[in-house]
Motif scaffolding. Structure first.
Motif, short mmCIF file in Angstrom:
data_model
loop_
_atom_site.label_atom_id
_atom_site.label_comp_id
_atom_site.label_asym_id
_atom_site.label_seq_id
_atom_site.Cartn_x
_atom_site.Cartn_y
_atom_site.Cartn_z
N ASN A 78 -42.53 7.57 24.82
CA ASN A 78 -43.45 7.19 23.75
C ASN A 78 -44.77 7.94 23.87
O ASN A 78 -45.34 8.36 22.87
CB ASN A 78 -43.70 5.68 23.77
N ALA A 81 -44.21 11.47 22.66
CA ALA A 81 -44.14 11.48 21.19
C ALA A 81 -45.54 11.40 20.59
O ALA A 81 -45.87 12.14 19.66
CB ALA A 81 -43.27 10.32 20.69
N SER A 91 -42.33 14.71 16.61
CA SER A 91 -41.66 14.24 17.82
C SER A 91 -40.24 13.76 17.52
O SER A 91 -39.86 13.58 16.37
CB SER A 91 -42.46 13.09 18.45
N GLU A 93 -39.28 10.89 17.84
CA GLU A 93 -39.38 9.60 17.18
C GLU A 93 -39.25 9.73 15.67
O GLU A 93 -38.80 8.81 15.00
CB GLU A 93 -40.70 8.91 17.55
N ARG A 97 -36.68 7.42 13.66
CA ARG A 97 -37.10 6.57 12.53
C ARG A 97 -36.37 6.94 11.25
O ARG A 97 -35.94 6.07 10.49
CB ARG A 97 -38.61 6.69 12.30
#
Length: 157
Positions: A78, A81, A91, A93, A97
């Motif tokens: 995290n 990212a 990233s 992520e 998502r």
């Protein structure tokens, strides 16, 4: 997590509520945590500079931890990212998502983007950087799927 892109080698907290992070693959980021600390009640103790400055590597080098009664920690994936996004990059992520928001698995995401399942897996895992063209393709596919773009202007979605 034994992947070099998510293995921390150094953590240096700064008085500006940011972390200078080094990863095993050689990447380095300054990650500003001001907004995260402000928005997440669980991280409220980090508003205290003395507490924040006690940040250090977690036991397995995959987290940043703060000692104390709350024993706070943030995961390296995290934080990476956030570092990528704070420097204007995209990233892993983003892919996570996008796939989640559109109810896609690796096979359907690969078909949507016209690329191999393996490449989507690399992007989703953070093993490879997400190119801006891939992110734009994701956004375009999503816009076509949700009718925000005239289908006559779009390629088969």
């Amino acid at each position: 997590m034994n992947t070099p892109q998510f293995t921390l080698t150094r953590v240096i907290p700064t008085p500006r509520a940011s972390l200078l992070l080094s990863f095993a693959d050689g990447a380095e980021f300054e990650v500003n945590l001001v907004e995260v600390i402000r928005s997440l009640r669980a991280l409220a103790p980090l508003k205290n500079e003395r507490v924040f400055m006690k940040a250090h590597l977690g036991e397995f080098s995959d987290t940043v931890v703060w000692p104390g009664d709350e024993a706070l920690e943030l995961a390296a994936d995290n934080l990476r990212a956030m570092g990528i996004e704070q420097t204007g990059g995209i990233s892993h992520e983003f892919i996570v998502r996008w796939m989640h928001d559109n109810d896609l698995n690796l096979d359907s995401a690969a078909a949507a983007l016209g690329m191999s399942r393996r490449m989507v897996a690399y992007y989703r895992s953070g093993a490879k950087a997400v190119p801006r063209t891939v992110a734009l393709a994701c956004l375009g596919w999503q816009a076509v799927r949700h009718g925000r773009v005239d289908n006559r202007l779009a390629l088969a979605a």
